[in-house]
Design a protein around this motif. Structure first.
Motif, mmCIF file in Angstrom:
data_model
loop_
_atom_site.group_PDB
_atom_site.id
_atom_site.type_symbol
_atom_site.label_atom_id
_atom_site.label_comp_id
_atom_site.label_asym_id
_atom_site.label_seq_id
_atom_site.Cartn_x
_atom_site.Cartn_y
_atom_site.Cartn_z
ATOM 1 N N LEU A 28 107.825 -99.552 14.812
ATOM 2 C CA LEU A 28 108.286 -98.447 15.648
ATOM 3 C C LEU A 28 108.784 -98.957 16.994
ATOM 4 O O LEU A 28 109.890 -98.610 17.437
ATOM 5 C CB LEU A 28 107.153 -97.440 15.844
ATOM 6 C CG LEU A 28 107.436 -96.262 16.777
ATOM 7 C CD1 LEU A 28 108.504 -95.355 16.183
ATOM 8 C CD2 LEU A 28 106.158 -95.485 17.046
ATOM 9 N N ILE A 83 112.725 -98.802 17.988
ATOM 10 C CA ILE A 83 113.129 -97.979 19.139
ATOM 11 C C ILE A 83 113.863 -98.848 20.157
ATOM 12 O O ILE A 83 114.874 -98.430 20.724
ATOM 13 C CB ILE A 83 111.905 -97.283 19.779
ATOM 14 C CG1 ILE A 83 111.409 -96.163 18.884
ATOM 15 C CG2 ILE A 83 112.259 -96.733 21.153
ATOM 16 C CD1 ILE A 83 110.114 -95.531 19.344
ATOM 17 N N LYS A 84 113.365 -100.056 20.375
ATOM 18 C CA LYS A 84 113.991 -100.946 21.353
ATOM 19 C C LYS A 84 115.442 -101.245 20.982
ATOM 20 O O LYS A 84 116.324 -101.270 21.840
ATOM 21 C CB LYS A 84 113.198 -102.250 21.452
ATOM 22 C CG LYS A 84 113.759 -103.223 22.462
ATOM 23 C CD LYS A 84 112.907 -104.465 22.563
ATOM 24 C CE LYS A 84 113.501 -105.422 23.587
ATOM 25 N NZ LYS A 84 112.694 -106.622 23.726
ATOM 26 N N GLY A 104 116.997 -97.141 19.341
ATOM 27 C CA GLY A 104 116.743 -95.870 20.013
ATOM 28 C C GLY A 104 116.003 -94.894 19.111
ATOM 29 O O GLY A 104 115.203 -95.287 18.264
ATOM 30 N N ALA A 105 116.316 -93.611 19.266
ATOM 31 C CA ALA A 105 115.600 -92.564 18.528
ATOM 32 C C ALA A 105 115.742 -92.723 17.022
ATOM 33 O O ALA A 105 114.784 -92.518 16.277
ATOM 34 C CB ALA A 105 116.100 -91.197 18.965
ATOM 35 N N GLY A 144 115.900 -95.337 15.427
ATOM 36 C CA GLY A 144 114.978 -96.401 15.042
ATOM 37 C C GLY A 144 113.594 -95.863 14.735
ATOM 38 O O GLY A 144 112.916 -96.340 13.819
ATOM 39 N N ALA A 145 113.164 -94.842 15.482
ATOM 40 C CA ALA A 145 111.869 -94.211 15.211
ATOM 41 C C ALA A 145 111.881 -93.563 13.829
ATOM 42 O O ALA A 145 110.902 -93.645 13.081
ATOM 43 C CB ALA A 145 111.546 -93.181 16.280
#
Length: 194
Positions: A85, A89-90, A93-94, A96-97
Motif C-alpha cells: 500500500l 501510493i508513493k 497515488g490513489a 495505487g491504493a
C-alpha cells in the motif's frame, strides 16, 4: 451460503468494476470525476468481492474452533498489504491504493485459502471454487459480459444519468435473478410461489 453470496456478489462486483465510469457519472454527474474515480472503484469492487468470498473459510475455521490459521492469515495479509500500500501510493497515488487492495486480496484468495481448506477439509478447495462460486455465478457473468460488449459495440448507451441508472439497475436485477433461477433449489422455491 457461499453460493448465495456468490450469486449476489459476482454480478454486483462485475457491475461496479466494468461499469464503474457510468456508475460514477450517475452518482456525481461529473465526467472528470467519473474518469478519475472509475478505475479506483473497479479495483475496490474486485478486492471487496474477493474479501466477501474469502470470509467463508474463516467461518469454517470458526465452526471448528481453530482460529490459529485465521490469525496467521491476517498477519500475513498485513505484512503483504501495508508495505505494498505504501509503495503503490508513493508511485501511483490513489489508484495505487486500489491496486494494493485488489492484489493483496487476490493473493490471499489464491494462495492462503487453499492452505486453510487443506488444513480443515482436505479436498474441499477445488470443489468449493467450482461448485459454490463459479457455478452459481457463471450465468450472470456471461450475461453481463455480453450486455456490456453489445452496448459498447453498437454505441447504445444513453447520455442521461437517469437513463443510465435505470439500465444498470434493470441489468443488475436480471443478472442476479439469472443466478438464482439457475440453481435447482431456488427454481423449486420459485415454482412453489406460483
Amino acid at each position: 451460503m457461499t453460493q448465495v453470496v456468490a450469486m449476489l456478489v459476482a454480478p454486483l462486483c462485475y457491475l461496479l468494476s466494468s461499469f464503474s465510469w457510468k456508475i460514477m457519472f450517475v452518482w456525481t454527474g461529473d465526467r472528470l470525476v467519473a474518469t478519475q474515480g472509475g478505475a479506483l472503484m473497479s479495483l475496490y469492487a474486485l478486492g471487496n468481492g474477493l474479501l466477501a468470498l474469502a470470509a467463508f473459510p474463516y467461518y469454517l475455521q470458526y465452526a471448528n474452533g481453530k482460529l490459529k490459521l485465521h490469525l496467521i492469515g491476517s498477519v500475513i495479509f498485513l505484512i503483504v498489504y501495508v508495505p505494498m500500500l505504501l509503495a503503490m501510493i508513493k508511485y501511483l497515488g490513489a489508484i495505487g491504493a486500489g491496486y494494493a487492495w485488489f492484489l493483496t486480496n487476490l493473493v490471499y484468495f489464491l494462495f492462503w485459502l487453499p492452505v486453510v481448506h487443506r488444513s480443515l477439509a482436505k479436498g474441499l478447495h477445488m470443489r468449493w471454487l467450482a461448485r459454490d462460486i463459479v457455478t452459481p455465478a457463471k450465468y450472470s457473468l456471461i450475461f453481463l459480459f455480453l450486455f456490456e460488449n453489445s452496448m459498447t459495440e453498437f454505441n447504445l448507451w444513453p447520455n442521461g444519468r437517469s437513463s443510465i441508472l435505470i439500465i444498470l439497475v434493470f441489468v443488475g436485477t436480471i443478472s442476479i435473478m439469472l443466478n438464482f433461477l439457475s440453481q435447482p433449489y431456488f427454481r423449486y422455491i420459485a415454482k412453489s410461489w406460483v
